[in-house]
Design a protein around this motif. Structure first.
Motif, PDB file in Angstrom:
ATOM      1  N   ILE A   1       0.836  -1.211   0.000  1.00  0.00           N
ATOM      2  CA  ILE A   1       0.000   0.000   0.000  1.00  0.00           C
ATOM      3  C   ILE A   1       0.863   1.249   0.000  1.00  0.00           C
ATOM      4  O   ILE A   1       0.605   2.198  -0.747  1.00  0.00           O
TER       5      ILE A   1
ATOM      6  N   SER B   1      -2.556  -2.144   7.681  1.00  0.00           N
ATOM      7  CA  SER B   1      -3.020  -1.729   6.358  1.00  0.00           C
ATOM      8  C   SER B   1      -3.755  -0.396   6.444  1.00  0.00           C
ATOM      9  O   SER B   1      -3.655   0.446   5.548  1.00  0.00           O
TER      10      SER B   1
ATOM     11  N   ALA C   1      -2.777   2.985   4.497  1.00  0.00           N
ATOM     12  CA  ALA C   1      -3.770   3.700   3.687  1.00  0.00           C
ATOM     13  C   ALA C   1      -3.895   5.154   4.124  1.00  0.00           C
ATOM     14  O   ALA C   1      -4.006   6.060   3.289  1.00  0.00           O
TER      15      ALA C   1
END
Length: 282
Positions: free
Chosen positions: A15, A69, A73
């Protein structure tokens, strides 16, 4: 590193790499605007992105439970907010400064100036990886505390880092104009301002270390909070030195001596890595 964390690490990296284009956009247009004497716009966009990053961290990690995650993000979204926002601002306000044709001679000059800066950043990140490797050896609690504390650290000295970038522009303008007296005066005043601001921020971080950790860590994770508080209170006492280091980085880049920035990076990070491994014990 525990095997259970490799999956989270891979997901985070996949990411976070999406934000590389945004980082390039921000750095390119921030340098363009600073060269024209506009240091305020890059600082405002970066400060807004930092606040957005913190807010999204709280939302994604604490509320939505997306874990690492979610943290990645949040960082990428904040990076694009700063990068695209500053790009649009520059296109609207400084269109006349944008390049109209390709010039190989200018590109060669830029490459000559940037190679040592790239070496500096590579050395810096290599040192950080060595520190991270040591931290990982202490287990999940220390790893979690370090990850949160470093984020708070970065936010705490973000203004003084940008102050160093602004001082680099100031130094380059006066160096190019041959204003050596003004350059020396600016260095003295910038050092005093940076040190004073760093000390004020350090006092706040030392006093409010526990509430700051509590923003990112659940109250039940007392070991993580305690470990992070110890880190912040030790690290915070050295913010003045970090602020002066950012000034010197900018100064030597401005006077076309980027090699000195590399030397400062190697010495400072080398000392940090050596002391970290020496004080960590067997």
């Amino acid at each position: 590193m525990p095997d259970s964390l490799y999956g989270d690490m891979g997901g985070y990296l996949r990411i976070i790499f999406v934000g590389l284009a945004a980082t390039f956009l921000y750095n390119f247009f921030a340098c363009l605007l600073r060269s024209a004497g506009n240091s305020a716009a890059p600082l405002w966009f970066l400060g807004g992105a930092a606040l957005l990053n913190v807010g999204l961290d709280l939302l994604f990690v604490l509320v939505l439970r997306w874990g690492v995650s979610g943290a990645a993000a949040a960082t990428v979204i904040a990076q694009y907010a700063a990068g695209l926002g500053l790009t649009i601002y520059a296109l609207l306000r400084c269109r006349h400064m944008l390049p109209r044709r390709f010039d190989r001679h200018i590109l060669r000059e830029l490459m000559d100036l940037s190679l040592l800066t790239c070496a500096q950043q590579s050395a810096m990140n290599f040192g950080i990886l060595l520190i991270q490797r040591l931290v990982d050896s202490f287990g999940p609690v220390v790893m979690a505390a370090f990850a949160v504390a470093v984020k708070i650290d970065a936010f705490a000295y973000l203004p003084v880092q940008e102050f160093g970038n602004a001082f680099s522009t100031f130094s380059a303008q006066n160096y190019g104009a041959g204003q050596s007296d003004r350059l020396r005066q600016g260095l003295r005043q910038a050092t005093a301002v940076s040190a004073a601001f760093s000390c004020a921020v350090a006092a706040l971080v030392v006093v409010f270390a526990r509430p700051l950790m509590g923003l990112f860590v659940q109250a039940g994770d007392t070991e993580v909070i305690a470990c992070g508080v110890r880190y912040l209170r030790i690290e915070g006492t050295f913010y003045a030195g970090i602020g002066c280091l950012f000034l010197l980085y900018g100064f030597y880049r401005a006077v076309q001596r980027p090699g000195m920035s590399v030397v400062l990076t190697v010495v400072s990070l080398g000392t940090r890595v050596a002391l970290a491994y020496a004080l960590a014990g067997p």
